[in-house]
Each structure stands twice: as C-alpha cells, then as structure tokens.
Design an enzyme around this catalytic site. Structure first.
Site, PDB file in Angstrom:
ATOM      1  N   SER A 134      -0.626  -5.733  13.688  1.00 24.55           N
ATOM      2  CA  SER A 134      -0.240  -4.318  13.718  1.00 24.55           C
ATOM      3  C   SER A 134       1.038  -4.132  14.512  1.00 24.55           C
ATOM      4  CB  SER A 134      -1.374  -3.535  14.382  1.00 24.55           C
ATOM      5  OG  SER A 134      -0.962  -2.217  14.651  1.00 24.55           O
ATOM      6  N   TYR A 158      -7.416  -2.083  21.490  1.00 24.18           N
ATOM      7  CA  TYR A 158      -7.258  -2.431  20.075  1.00 24.18           C
ATOM      8  C   TYR A 158      -6.008  -3.290  19.867  1.00 24.18           C
ATOM      9  CZ  TYR A 158      -5.608  -2.084  15.315  1.00 24.18           C
ATOM     10  OH  TYR A 158      -5.097  -2.417  14.086  1.00 24.18           O
ATOM     11  N   LYS A 162      -5.177  -7.544  18.802  1.00 24.88           N
ATOM     12  CA  LYS A 162      -4.219  -8.084  17.818  1.00 24.88           C
ATOM     13  C   LYS A 162      -3.283  -9.088  18.495  1.00 24.88           C
ATOM     14  CE  LYS A 162      -5.697  -5.675  14.303  1.00 24.88           C
ATOM     15  NZ  LYS A 162      -6.504  -6.340  13.281  1.00 24.88           N
TER      16      LYS A 162
HETATM   17  P1  NAD Z   1     -10.967  -0.538   7.442  1.00 20.77           P
HETATM   18  O1  NAD Z   1     -11.859  -0.153   8.572  1.00 20.77           O
HETATM   19  O2  NAD Z   1     -10.965   0.319   6.232  1.00 20.77           O
HETATM   20  O3  NAD Z   1     -11.267  -2.053   6.998  1.00 20.77           O
HETATM   21  C1  NAD Z   1     -11.769  -3.012   7.877  1.00 20.77           C
HETATM   22  C2  NAD Z   1     -13.041  -3.576   7.253  1.00 20.77           C
HETATM   23  O4  NAD Z   1     -13.576  -4.590   8.103  1.00 20.77           O
HETATM   24  C3  NAD Z   1     -14.125  -2.515   7.067  1.00 20.77           C
HETATM   25  O5  NAD Z   1     -14.553  -2.521   5.723  1.00 20.77           O
HETATM   26  C4  NAD Z   1     -15.237  -2.952   8.025  1.00 20.77           C
HETATM   27  O6  NAD Z   1     -16.516  -2.627   7.518  1.00 20.77           O
HETATM   28  C5  NAD Z   1     -14.988  -4.444   8.117  1.00 20.77           C
HETATM   29  N1  NAD Z   1     -15.470  -5.090   9.346  1.00 20.77           N
HETATM   30  C6  NAD Z   1     -15.255  -4.724  10.635  1.00 20.77           C
HETATM   31  N2  NAD Z   1     -15.854  -5.581  11.474  1.00 20.77           N
HETATM   32  C7  NAD Z   1     -16.450  -6.527  10.708  1.00 20.77           C
HETATM   33  C8  NAD Z   1     -17.230  -7.687  10.984  1.00 20.77           C
HETATM   34  N3  NAD Z   1     -17.553  -8.034  12.245  1.00 20.77           N
HETATM   35  N4  NAD Z   1     -17.694  -8.430   9.947  1.00 20.77           N
HETATM   36  C9  NAD Z   1     -17.408  -8.078   8.677  1.00 20.77           C
HETATM   37  N5  NAD Z   1     -16.678  -6.994   8.350  1.00 20.77           N
HETATM   38  C10 NAD Z   1     -16.207  -6.230   9.362  1.00 20.77           C
HETATM   39  O7  NAD Z   1      -9.481  -0.667   8.036  1.00 20.77           O
HETATM   40  P2  NAD Z   1      -8.105  -0.933   7.292  1.00 20.77           P
HETATM   41  O8  NAD Z   1      -7.234   0.236   7.555  1.00 20.77           O
HETATM   42  O9  NAD Z   1      -8.329  -1.391   5.920  1.00 20.77           O
HETATM   43  O10 NAD Z   1      -7.557  -2.123   8.195  1.00 20.77           O
HETATM   44  C11 NAD Z   1      -7.674  -3.478   7.821  1.00 20.77           C
HETATM   45  C12 NAD Z   1      -7.062  -4.352   8.902  1.00 20.77           C
HETATM   46  O11 NAD Z   1      -5.702  -3.981   9.095  1.00 20.77           O
HETATM   47  C13 NAD Z   1      -7.735  -4.193  10.270  1.00 20.77           C
HETATM   48  O12 NAD Z   1      -7.769  -5.447  10.906  1.00 20.77           O
HETATM   49  C14 NAD Z   1      -6.796  -3.260  11.007  1.00 20.77           C
HETATM   50  O13 NAD Z   1      -6.862  -3.449  12.407  1.00 20.77           O
HETATM   51  C15 NAD Z   1      -5.458  -3.680  10.460  1.00 20.77           C
HETATM   52  N6  NAD Z   1      -4.435  -2.626  10.547  1.00 20.77           N
HETATM   53  C16 NAD Z   1      -4.692  -1.386  10.020  1.00 20.77           C
HETATM   54  C17 NAD Z   1      -3.730  -0.380  10.123  1.00 20.77           C
HETATM   55  C18 NAD Z   1      -4.019   1.001   9.611  1.00 20.77           C
HETATM   56  O14 NAD Z   1      -3.373   1.945  10.063  1.00 20.77           O
HETATM   57  N7  NAD Z   1      -4.919   1.211   8.673  1.00 20.77           N
HETATM   58  C19 NAD Z   1      -2.500  -0.657  10.718  1.00 20.77           C
HETATM   59  C20 NAD Z   1      -2.271  -1.936  11.224  1.00 20.77           C
HETATM   60  C21 NAD Z   1      -3.249  -2.911  11.129  1.00 20.77           C
HETATM   61  C1  WQD Z   2       1.269   9.105  13.367  1.00 18.24           C
HETATM   62  C2  WQD Z   2       2.080  10.238  13.974  1.00 18.24           C
HETATM   63  C3  WQD Z   2       1.128  11.093  16.003  1.00 18.24           C
HETATM   64  C4  WQD Z   2      -2.530  12.640  14.115  1.00 18.24           C
HETATM   65  C5  WQD Z   2      -1.844   4.115  14.709  1.00 18.24           C
HETATM   66  C6  WQD Z   2      -2.070   2.841  15.448  1.00 18.24           C
HETATM   67  C7  WQD Z   2      -1.314   1.737  14.788  1.00 18.24           C
HETATM   68  C8  WQD Z   2      -1.690   1.608  13.324  1.00 18.24           C
HETATM   69  C9  WQD Z   2      -1.525   2.912  12.636  1.00 18.24           C
HETATM   70  C10 WQD Z   2      -3.618   0.151  13.355  1.00 18.24           C
HETATM   71  C11 WQD Z   2       2.222  10.158  15.491  1.00 18.24           C
HETATM   72  C12 WQD Z   2       1.092  12.151  14.922  1.00 18.24           C
HETATM   73  C13 WQD Z   2      -1.304  12.056  14.353  1.00 18.24           C
HETATM   74  C14 WQD Z   2      -2.665  14.054  14.292  1.00 18.24           C
HETATM   75  C15 WQD Z   2      -0.336  14.151  14.891  1.00 18.24           C
HETATM   76  N1  WQD Z   2      -3.080   1.290  13.187  1.00 18.24           N
HETATM   77  N2  WQD Z   2      -0.223  12.796  14.735  1.00 18.24           N
HETATM   78  N3  WQD Z   2      -1.549  14.753  14.666  1.00 18.24           N
HETATM   79  O1  WQD Z   2      -0.392   6.425  16.222  1.00 18.24           O
HETATM   80  O2  WQD Z   2       1.578   5.786  14.748  1.00 18.24           O
HETATM   81  O3  WQD Z   2      -0.447   4.399  14.745  1.00 18.24           O
HETATM   82  O4  WQD Z   2      -2.245   3.919  13.336  1.00 18.24           O
HETATM   83  O5  WQD Z   2      -3.129  -0.889  13.654  1.00 18.24           O
HETATM   84  O6  WQD Z   2      -1.612   0.579  15.447  1.00 18.24           O
HETATM   85  O7  WQD Z   2      -1.623   3.003  16.781  1.00 18.24           O
HETATM   86  O8  WQD Z   2      -0.546   6.583  13.684  1.00 18.24           O
HETATM   87  O9  WQD Z   2      -1.385   8.242  12.082  1.00 18.24           O
HETATM   88  O10 WQD Z   2      -2.314   8.243  14.429  1.00 18.24           O
HETATM   89  O11 WQD Z   2       0.013   9.005  14.061  1.00 18.24           O
HETATM   90  O12 WQD Z   2       0.633  14.851  15.242  1.00 18.24           O
HETATM   91  O13 WQD Z   2      -3.748  14.644  14.119  1.00 18.24           O
HETATM   92  O14 WQD Z   2       1.378  11.484  13.730  1.00 18.24           O
HETATM   93  O15 WQD Z   2       1.425  11.668  17.257  1.00 18.24           O
HETATM   94  O16 WQD Z   2       3.490  10.660  15.808  1.00 18.24           O
HETATM   95  P1  WQD Z   2       0.111   5.858  14.972  1.00 18.24           P
HETATM   96  P2  WQD Z   2      -1.155   8.030  13.527  1.00 18.24           P
END
Ligand code: NAD
Ligand code: WQD
Length: 352
Positions: A134, A158, A162
C-alpha cells in the site's frame, strides 16, 4: 502486456483474499488472460456472491476454498492436492482506523497469516508471489510524486503490517535466489467492473471516500464529512491518486508476467500519477449519478496527509503497465455498481 503465458503447467495461481474487492476484479482479469485462479478466503470481509458474479462475467467456473490463512493444516492440504505455480496474496485486514484500536488483531492476521503462507509455499517449493502492499507504507512522504525509493514511515499499525511484510519478503528473497516477490503499492483503488456486477461492498459505514460518496448519492448516508478544508491544495481539500480497480487488477497480470523473468524482489507503485481533490471527486460522482451529494467540511482526520500521488513510471518501464481509465470512468462505474446493487452483495434484497 509485454509478457505472455507460455505453457499450461504455469497456469494455476493461488489467490488469497480472492473474494474481496480487489481480488475479485483480479480473478476476472486472470481468467481473461488465460490463468486458472484457485481462490481461498475466510470470508471475514467478503461474500462468495462476488465469485458467482465473476462466473457471470467470465463464463468460467471459479475454484473456491473457504480457508483461513491462520489454518496451516488446511493450507497444507490444499498445496498437497492442487498444483500451484504462483501466489497472489491479497488476504488481509485493511482498515486504518480499526488497526489503531486493535493493533494485535492486525499484526496477527496480516503478519502471522503471511508467515504461515510463506512457510507452506517454501515447503512445497512454490517461490513466486505478488503481494498487495500500500501507498500507506510511505507515511507522510517527503515529496510528490512518490517514487518507490522514498523511505518508509507508516504511522499506523495497518501500514506497519505492510512495511513489515515487505521486509519479510525482501529477506526471504535475499536468502534464496529461487524466491521472487513483487510488491505492489496501491494508491487509492476505486470504481468497479464496467458490468456493474462486482464492486466494493464495505460491511460497515465506509471509511473510504468513494463508497461514502456513492452511498450518500443513493441516500444510504445523509451527508459526507469532508475531512479538512485547509490543506495547501487548490480547493483546500485532500488530494489522492485514485486508480480504477480494473486497471489495478491488470497490474497484477503484468506482475505475474514479470515473475516469469525471475526478478528477485522488486516494488512498484500502482497509481495514475494524477491527483484529485475530495471536492473534485464529489463533483465527478454528482455528474456521473445525476444525484446531489450533500457535504460539510469538518476537521482534518488525524493521520491524513494533504497530498499523495504516485510516480507510476517504474511500472510502465519494467512491467509494461499503466492505468487507462480516467476519473469519469471510475465514478461512472462506481455509480453503476452502487445503483445496481444498493445493498451490495446482499442479494436477498433484489433477486437478479
Ligand atoms: P477486502 O477486504 O475486500 O479483501 C481482502 C480479503 O481477504 C477479504 O475477502 C477477506 O475476507 C480476506 N481475508 C482477510 N483475512 C484473511 C485470512 N486470515 N484468511 C483468509 N482470507 C482473509 O480488501 P481489498 O480492498 O480487496 O484489499 C485487498 C488487499 O489490498 C489487502 O491486503 C489490502 O490491505 C490491500 N490494499 C487495499 C487498498 C484499498 O484501498 N482497498 C489499498 C492498498 C492496499
Ligand atoms: C481519501 C481522501 C480523506 C472519507 C486509505 C489508506 C490507504 C489505502 C487507501 C489501504 C482523504 C478524504 C475520506 C470521508 C473525506 N488503503 N475523506 N471524507 O486515507 O487516502 O487511504 O485507503 O491500503 O492505505 O490509508 O483513503 O478513501 O479514506 O480518503 O473527506 O468520509 O478523502 O481525508 O483526503 P486514504 P480514503
């Protein structure tokens, strides 16, 4: 993409967390690229309905096993019975705010889960992995656009999971040249498959901006709180690099191709290289949906940075990947998903 599959023995890809938001979109792209995904998920934050929808989109059956990564025996049994070539590892917990209140839950699930996966992979001589990292690992980055060589400094449990998992993967690769790891640092994944059949389905009140806006547009939430109107940006609201989830999914196909070149351990930003403010996203979703999105500007959210966007040029140079969808596509597809599935995957509400 630069790399193509060469033979059928290389087709089976274990996808952990494949029922989730990014995982399900990636499973679609894998099938369309000729891979055979084998999905495991404990369904802690997802529903198998997402995989049924993947089948509707692709016309292919998806192999699914309900397995928790913490269950080493179940994972071992799977590796014993199935030929697995590579692993794409999405499974993990992802709420920044929950990780602050429940750090041990996050460290345990994300780090222990990954360690168990890696130990089982090593035992079965499966040594190729793509990992969901991330942009959170950069913390408050020293400069934008963010390049992969900037120092890490996650400020919440979190993001630290990572960072630590990246280090574990790096050390593993350094110990044995047969290991190859691609670390993909996602910026802000948004949107949904253009069919509107799969998308993001947050269990509780959304933490992330785009699902909060679309739920407000459809009337599930009354008003969006905009966290901070006094950042040093054009309109004072925070700027992020939103990336269409289908582009992100395609980045994994490019990464799988790169793994065949035995690259060792390497990290890539997956973003568009362009930032949009909160108010620009509100306006774009208002346009895409034709619905009003009431909002109020409130205090900054603790831990937020003002501006974050990627330099995605390394992914283009090395993986041959770049994002293609634009901001309007992201918002139109997010809205299509939201309006066709007002209650997410809860199909008891509307039978299609
Ligand atoms: P998500 O929660 O939709 O998907 C994650 C999946 O992992 C879920 O289906 C959950 O049930 C499963 N899971 C969690 N713990 C588990 C375990 N112990 N065993 C088996 N399954 C398990 O989230 P997503 O948005 O699809 O994210 C996928 C990956 O990408 C995650 O690792 C997340 O940290 C990373 N990521 C997401 C974002 C984002 O904003 N969505 C941004 C950066 C990184
Ligand atoms: C985006 C922008 C908020 C909600 C997070 C994690 C990052 C990645 C993606 C997993 C920011 C603003 C948000 C609301 C708002 N996830 N906001 N009102 O914080 O950039 O990233 O999710 O890895 O690691 O940190 O994403 O969608 O929460 O926010 O004003 O109700 O929207 O302040 O500027 P963020 P976000």
């Amino acid at each position: 993409y630069k790399y193509k599959m060469t033979n059928d023995n290389n087709k089976n890809i274990l996808v952990t967390g494949g029922a989730g938001y990014i995982g399900s979109h990636t499973v679609v792209e894998m099938i369309q690229a000729g891979y055979t995904p084998i999905v495991i998920d404990n369904l802690s934050n997802s529903s198998v309905e997402s995989l049924r929808r993947v089948q509707l989109i692709t016309g292919h059956e998806v192999e699914f096993h309900e397995i928790d990564l913490m269950d080493e025996q179940a994972l071992t049994n799977l590796f014993q019975t199935r030929t697995i070539n590579m692993v794409v590892h999405f499974a993990g917990l992802k709420s920044v705010s929950e990780s602050v209140s429940k750090p041990l839950k996050y460290y345990d699930n994300n780090i222990t889960g990954t360690l168990i996966l890696l130990k089982v992979m090593e035992r079965f001589n499966v040594k190729n992995i793509v990992f969901s990292s991330s942009a959170n690992v950069y913390g408050a980055a020293q400069k934008v656009p963010i390049t992969e060589d900037l120092p890490h400094g996650a400020t919440n449990p979190y993001g630290k999971t990572k960072m630590f998992i990246e280090a574990i993967l790096q050390d593993t690769c350094a110990s044995d040249p047969e290991w190859n790891c691609i670390l993909l640092r996602y910026f802000n994944p948004v949107g949904a498959h253009p069919s509107g059949l799969i998308g993001e389905d947050p269990r509780d009140i959304p933490n992330n901006l785009v699902p909060y806006i679309t739920q407000t547009a459809i009337g599930r939430r009354k008003v969006l709180s905009v966290f901070g109107g006094d950042y040093e940006t054009e309109d004072g609201t925070g700027v992020r690099d939103y990336i269409h989830v289908v582009d992100l999914a395609k980045g994994h196909i490019a990464a799988l191709g790169h793994l065949y070149t035995k690259p060792g351990c390497d990290a890539f930003n997956l973003g568009t290289g362009r930032g949009y403010s909160v108010l620009e996203m509100v306006e774009a979703i208002r346009r895409a949906s034709g619905r009003e999105v009431p909002y109020q500007i409130v205090d900054r959210r603790p831990g937020d940075v003002g501006v974050s966007y990627a330099d995605p040029s390394k992914a283009l140079e090395v993986l041959g990947w770049k994002a293609n969808y634009n901001q309007l596509d992201m918002c139109e597809h997010a809205w299509k998903w939201q309006s066709q599935n007002p209650n997410g995957y809860d199909i008891t509400a509307v039978e299609r």
